[in-house]
Scaffold this active site. Structure first.
Site, mmCIF file in Angstrom:
data_model
loop_
_atom_site.group_PDB
_atom_site.id
_atom_site.type_symbol
_atom_site.label_atom_id
_atom_site.label_comp_id
_atom_site.label_asym_id
_atom_site.label_seq_id
_atom_site.Cartn_x
_atom_site.Cartn_y
_atom_site.Cartn_z
ATOM 1 N N ASP A 1 -38.730 -36.458 13.013
ATOM 2 C CA ASP A 1 -38.706 -37.021 14.645
ATOM 3 C C ASP A 1 -39.507 -36.655 15.738
ATOM 4 O O ASP A 1 -39.346 -37.529 16.800
ATOM 5 C CB ASP A 1 -37.084 -36.592 14.502
ATOM 6 N N ALA A 2 -39.726 -35.201 15.734
ATOM 7 C CA ALA A 2 -41.113 -35.077 17.344
ATOM 8 C C ALA A 2 -41.516 -35.871 16.840
ATOM 9 O O ALA A 2 -42.337 -36.561 18.096
ATOM 10 C CB ALA A 2 -40.652 -33.353 17.310
ATOM 11 N N CYS B 1 -48.584 -18.609 -18.093
ATOM 12 C CA CYS B 1 -48.294 -17.537 -16.761
ATOM 13 C C CYS B 1 -49.203 -17.149 -15.796
ATOM 14 O O CYS B 1 -50.695 -16.353 -16.644
ATOM 15 C CB CYS B 1 -47.418 -16.759 -17.587
ATOM 16 N N LYS C 1 -32.035 -32.252 22.764
ATOM 17 C CA LYS C 1 -32.645 -32.428 21.627
ATOM 18 C C LYS C 1 -32.802 -30.554 21.681
ATOM 19 O O LYS C 1 -34.054 -29.745 22.810
ATOM 20 C CB LYS C 1 -33.582 -33.084 20.926
ATOM 21 N N LYS D 1 -24.748 -32.672 18.112
ATOM 22 C CA LYS D 1 -25.101 -34.002 17.729
ATOM 23 C C LYS D 1 -25.885 -34.147 16.303
ATOM 24 O O LYS D 1 -26.685 -33.398 15.391
ATOM 25 C CB LYS D 1 -26.809 -33.723 17.839
ATOM 26 N N GLU E 1 -20.752 -32.705 22.860
ATOM 27 C CA GLU E 1 -20.802 -32.275 20.783
ATOM 28 C C GLU E 1 -21.598 -32.300 20.275
ATOM 29 O O GLU E 1 -23.024 -32.592 21.222
ATOM 30 C CB GLU E 1 -20.315 -33.622 20.549
ATOM 31 N N TYR F 1 -42.125 -38.326 16.277
ATOM 32 C CA TYR F 1 -41.713 -39.674 16.637
ATOM 33 C C TYR F 1 -41.673 -40.346 18.136
ATOM 34 O O TYR F 1 -41.609 -41.203 18.523
ATOM 35 C CB TYR F 1 -40.644 -40.056 15.388
ATOM 36 N N SER G 1 -28.459 -46.769 21.256
ATOM 37 C CA SER G 1 -28.537 -45.217 21.210
ATOM 38 C C SER G 1 -28.257 -44.486 22.295
ATOM 39 O O SER G 1 -27.946 -44.554 23.096
ATOM 40 C CB SER G 1 -29.791 -45.682 20.672
#
Length: 671
Positions: free
Chosen positions: A32-33, A408, A314, A115, A113, A35, A81
C-alpha cells in the site's frame, strides 16, 4: 528525459494496473505504501500542471470495476474514499484547513476510529430487515454480496429497538481477525488449499465467494462506521451519536471509537492506537479522523473523490519491497522443514528485516518464487516477517529455481511428506541435532518447565558437545560440566543447576506441554490433564477416549495416542520421573461440591483480556470447576468476551448463550 505528459501517462497506467490487481483480482503486487507514493507523485504533477488532468485519471475516481461474476448494485449515495495523511505535520495542516473553511467560530471536535484493513461494504435495511449488501466497487456501482453478508454472524439480519428508519443504509468494514486468518491458512497448508497473503486478502476472498456456504465457514466479522441512505426516520446530529445509535439497534461498533476535543487529543489517540496495534487481534493500517458535527460536515462538503471533513491518518508501512538473496531450510523440533528467505535487509514497520518465512514447498509454488526475485515483505506486530508476493513485472533475468531438499540439511536423513499434509519432515528424530535442540529449547521454555537461565545458546552447546540427548539428561547436569561451556562461570553454572532442581516441581499440564507432542498446545495440555488426572490414565487412553476431551479431535487424539505408544517416549518419561520430576497428586473435583458460579460449566474465552493473561484466566476457571473450551457450540454454557471479540461472540449471541465481559469475570472469580 521524459516529458511531463509521458510521466503522467506512465504513472496513470501503472496505478490503473495496480488498482485492477487490488480491487478486482484481490491480488495486489505492491505494498500500500508504494501505491500511496505513486498516487502522491501523480497528484503533485497534476497540481503543477492542472491543464493536463484527464477525467479518467486515478486521482479523479474512487476505485475499480466490480467482478463480472456478481450482479451489480448501484449506490444511491456514492461510497467515497478518504484522503490520507502520513505524519503529524500533514494532519495539523488538514486540521487548519478545516478550521479555516468553517464559516462559524464554533469549536471543532473530532470522532476518531480505527482504520480497519478489510473490505468496505454497504448494507441496506428496510423496516429494520437486511435486504441487500454490496461492496464499494468503483464507488458508484458495487457487487451484490447479499447472500454472503447474511452468513456473517456479527451482522444482524434484523435490527432491534425503537425508531428504526424505513430505509437505512449502513456502511462499514468486513474484516478477518488475526486468529481466524491464521486458522484458515493453517488449514489450507495442511490440505494443500489456497494460502492468503494477509487478513485483508483473506477477508476479500471470503466475502467474494460465489458459494455463500464457503463464506459461512470463514470467521468474518464487521464494524460499522457510517451511513448512506436515510429515509423515513431520524439520526443524531453528530457522527458519534449515530454510531452509538447503531449500537443500540444491534449493529457492531468498535469500542475504540473516541471523541477528541482538540488536535492534540487526536495525536494522542493516534499514538495510543499505534502502541496498542499488536494486541488488537486484527489488522489496522491507521486511524480515521472525522469532524463530529453533521452540520459542520455539511458546511465543509466534498471534493471530487473524498470528504473535506475526514482524513485517514496512516501508520508507517508494514510492507516493503526487497530482493531474495537465497533460500535456506531450517529443521524444527517435530522435524518440520521450513524454507526461509534470506533477504536484502529492509526496514519494515521500524524493524530491519533480513529473513522471512516461506512456510513450505506449496507456499513457494503458490508464490512462484525464485532466488533473486523482487518480493513484497510484510511484518505485522510480532508476527514473523512473510513474503506476501513476487513482483513478477520486475523479475531479474538471472533468477534461480528453489530446490526443496530430499535429505535433511542437518543430519542427512530422508525427508518425507505425508499425504494430506503440507509440511515435509526429517525422519531422523532425536538423531537429528536440529530436532534435538529445538525439542530441548521447548522443554525448558517459560510456559513449559520454566528453567530460568537456560537459554538457546546453552542448549546449542549442550547438544553440540553431546552432553545432552534427551530432556532427562538435563537433570543430570552438574555445575562442573556446565562451567566448561562458553561464557559460563561457576556462579552462572550453579544458578542453572538450581533452576533445574526448582523446575522438577511442576504441574501435570506443564509437563504434558513440555513433552512437545504434535498439535498439543497449552490449552490442549491443560484439558488433557484436567480430564485424565494422572499420567497413567492418559497413557492408557484410547483414541476414542481422548476425543471426549473438549477441543480434542481425531487428529490431536491420534498424535497423543501415537506419542505414548512409542517406547522411546515412554522411556524418556520414566527417566524424567526417576530424576525427580513431579507434580501434585490430582484433586478429584466434584462440580456439585464447589461453591463457584463456574463449577461444571463449559466456558469459552474470546477477545483480549487487559487485567490478566488468558492462561491465568484459564487456570483460575479450571480451579473453580469449569471446563475451558476453544470454540462455541450448543454445549457452551458461558462466553467471556474481552476487547475485540469476534466470531465466537457473534455465534454465542446467535445461540442465545450467556455472555459476560472481563469486569464481570473478575468479580465472579473473586466471589
Amino acid at each position: 528525459m521524459e516529458s511531463i505528459e509521458q510521466q503522467l501517462t506512465e504513472l496513470r497506467t501503472t496505478l490503473r494496473h495496480h488498482e485492477y490487481l487490488y480491487h478486482v483480482m484481490d491480488a495486489p503486487e505492491i505494498p500500500d505504501a508504494e501505491y500511496d507514493r505513486l498516487m502522491r507523485e501523480l497528484r503533485e504533477l497534476e497540481t503543477k500542471h492542472p491543464e493536463l488532468i484527464t477525467p479518467d485519471s486515478p486521482t479523479q475516481r474512487v476505485g475499480a470495476a466490480p467482478l463480472a461474476a456478481f450482479s451489480q448494485i448501484r449506490h444511491e449515495v456514492p461510497m467515497l474514499s478518504l484522503d490520507n495523511v502520513f505524519d503529524e505535520e500533514s494532519f495539523l495542516a488538514f486540521n487548519k484547513r478545516v478550521q479555516d473553511r468553517l464559516k462559524s467560530n464554533e469549536k471543532v471536535t473530532w470522532c476518531c476510529e480505527l482504520k480497519l484493513d478489510g473490505l468496505a461494504v454497504s448494507i441496506l435495511y428496510e423496516n429494520g430487515v437486511l435486504v441487500s449488501a454490496a461492496t464499494r466497487g468503483d464507488g458508484t456501482t458495487g457487487e451484490d454480496i447479499t447472500s454472503n453478508v447474511r452468513t456473517i454472524r456479527a451482522i444482524p439480519l434484523k435490527l432491534h429497538g425503537e425508531n428504526i428508519p424505513a430505509r437505512l443504509e449502513v456502511r462499514g468494514e468486513v474484516f478477518l481477525p488475526q486468529a481466524g486468518f491464521e486458522k484458515i491458512n493453517e488449514d489450507a497448508r495442511r490440505t494443500g488449499g489456497k494460502v492468503f497473503a494477509n487478513p485483508r486478502n483473506a477477508a476479500a476472498g471470503s466475502l467474494r465467494q460465489l458459494d455463500p456456504r464457503i463464506t459461512a465457514k470463514r470467521p468474518l466479522t464487521f464494524f460499522c462506521y457510517g451511513v448512506g441512505v436515510l429515509e423515513g426516520g431520524e439520526l443524531p446530529d453528530t457522527h458519534l451519536g449515530r454510531l452509538l445509535q447503531f449500537k443500540k439497534w444491534g449493529l457492531p461498533v468498535s469500542d475504540r471509537v473516541t471523541l477528541c476535543e482538540s488536535a492534540e487529543e487526536v495525536l494522542a489517540f493516534y499514538h495510543k492506537v499505534e502502541e496498542d496495534r499488536p494486541t488488537l487481534g486484527f489488522d489496522i493500517d491507521g486511524v480515521v479522523i472525522k469532524v463530529n458535527s453533521l452540520a459542520q460536515q455539511e458546511q465543509l462538503g466534498f471534493v471530487a473523490r473524498a470528504p473535506r471533513w475526514a482524513v485517514a491518518f496512516k501508520f508507517p508501512a508494514q510492507e516493503q519491497m526487497t530482493f531474495v538473496r537465497d533460500v535456506e531450510f531450517q529443521v524444527g523440533r517435530t522435524g518440520a522443514i521450513t524454507p526461509v528467505a534470506r533477504l536484502e535487509p529492509v526496514h519494515v514497520a521500524g524493524v530491519l528485516v533480513s529473513n522471512a518465512t516461506l512456510h513450505n514447498a506449496d507456499e513457494i509454488e503458490r508464490l512462484g518464487l525464485r532466488i533473486g526475485d523482487k518480493v513484497v515483505i510484510r511484518r505485522a506486530g510480532d508476527v514473523i516477517p512473510q513474503v506476501v508476493n513476487v513482483v513478477l513485472s520486475e523479475r531479474p533475468e538471472d533468477t534461480r529455481e528453489v530446490v526443496f531438499p530430499t535429505h535433511c540439511p542437518v543430519c542427512g536423513s530422508d525427508v518425507e511428506r505425508v499425504e494430506g499434509e503440507a509440511v515435509a519432515r526429517c525422519t531422523g528424530g532425536l538423531i537429528c541435532g536440529a530436532q534435538r535442540k529445538e525439542s530441548l529449547k521447548h522443554f525448558v521454555s517459560r510456559r513449559a518447565m520454566d528453567v530460568d537461565g537456560m537459554g538457546d545458546k546453552i542448549i546449542d552447546q549442550l547438544v553440540e558437545k553431546e552432553y545432552v540427548h534427551t530432556p532427562a539428561d538435563l537433570f543430570k547436569l552438574t555445575a562442573g560440566k556446565l562451567t566448561g561451556l562458553e561464557r559460563m562461570g561457576p556462579k552462572s553454572a550453579q544458578n542453572v543447576v538450581n533452576a533445574l532442581e526448582k523446575a522438577k516441581e511442576t504441574t501435570f499440564a506443564r509437563f504434558l506441554y513440555a513433552l512437545g507432542i504434535r498439535e498439543v498446545g497449552e490449552a490442549t495440555a491443560a484439558g488433557l490433564a484436567a480430564y485424565f488426572g494422572t499420567l497413567e490414565a492418559l497413557e492408557a487412553a484410547s483414541i476414542e477416549e481422548l476425543q471426549k476431551v473438549p477441543d480434542v479431535g481425531i487428529v490431536v487424539a491420534s498424535h497423543v495416542h501415537n506419542f505414548f505408544a512409542e517406547e522411546s517416549n515412554r522411556n524418556v518419561i520414566s527417566e524424567l520421573l526417576a530424576e525427580g520430576v513431579h507434580w501434585p497428586a490430582p484433586v478429584v473435583i466434584n462440580a456439585e461440591e464447589i461453591d463457584s458460579p463456574f463449577a461444571g460449566k463449559t466456558v469459552v474465552l474470546t477477545g483480549s483480556l487487559s487485567q490478566m493473561s488468558r492462561d491465568d484466566a484459564k487456570a483460575r476457571l479450571v480451579e473453580l470447576g469449569a471446563k475451558v473450551a476453544g470454540s462455541v457450540s450448543k454445549k457452551t454454557d458461558l462466553v467471556i468476551a474481552g476487547e475485540a471479540a469476534g466470531s465466537k461472540l457473534a455465534k454465542a449471541q446467535e445461540l442465545g448463550i450467556e455472555v459476560i465481559d472481563e469486569t464481570e469475570m473478575l468479580r465472579l472469580l473473586g466471589s
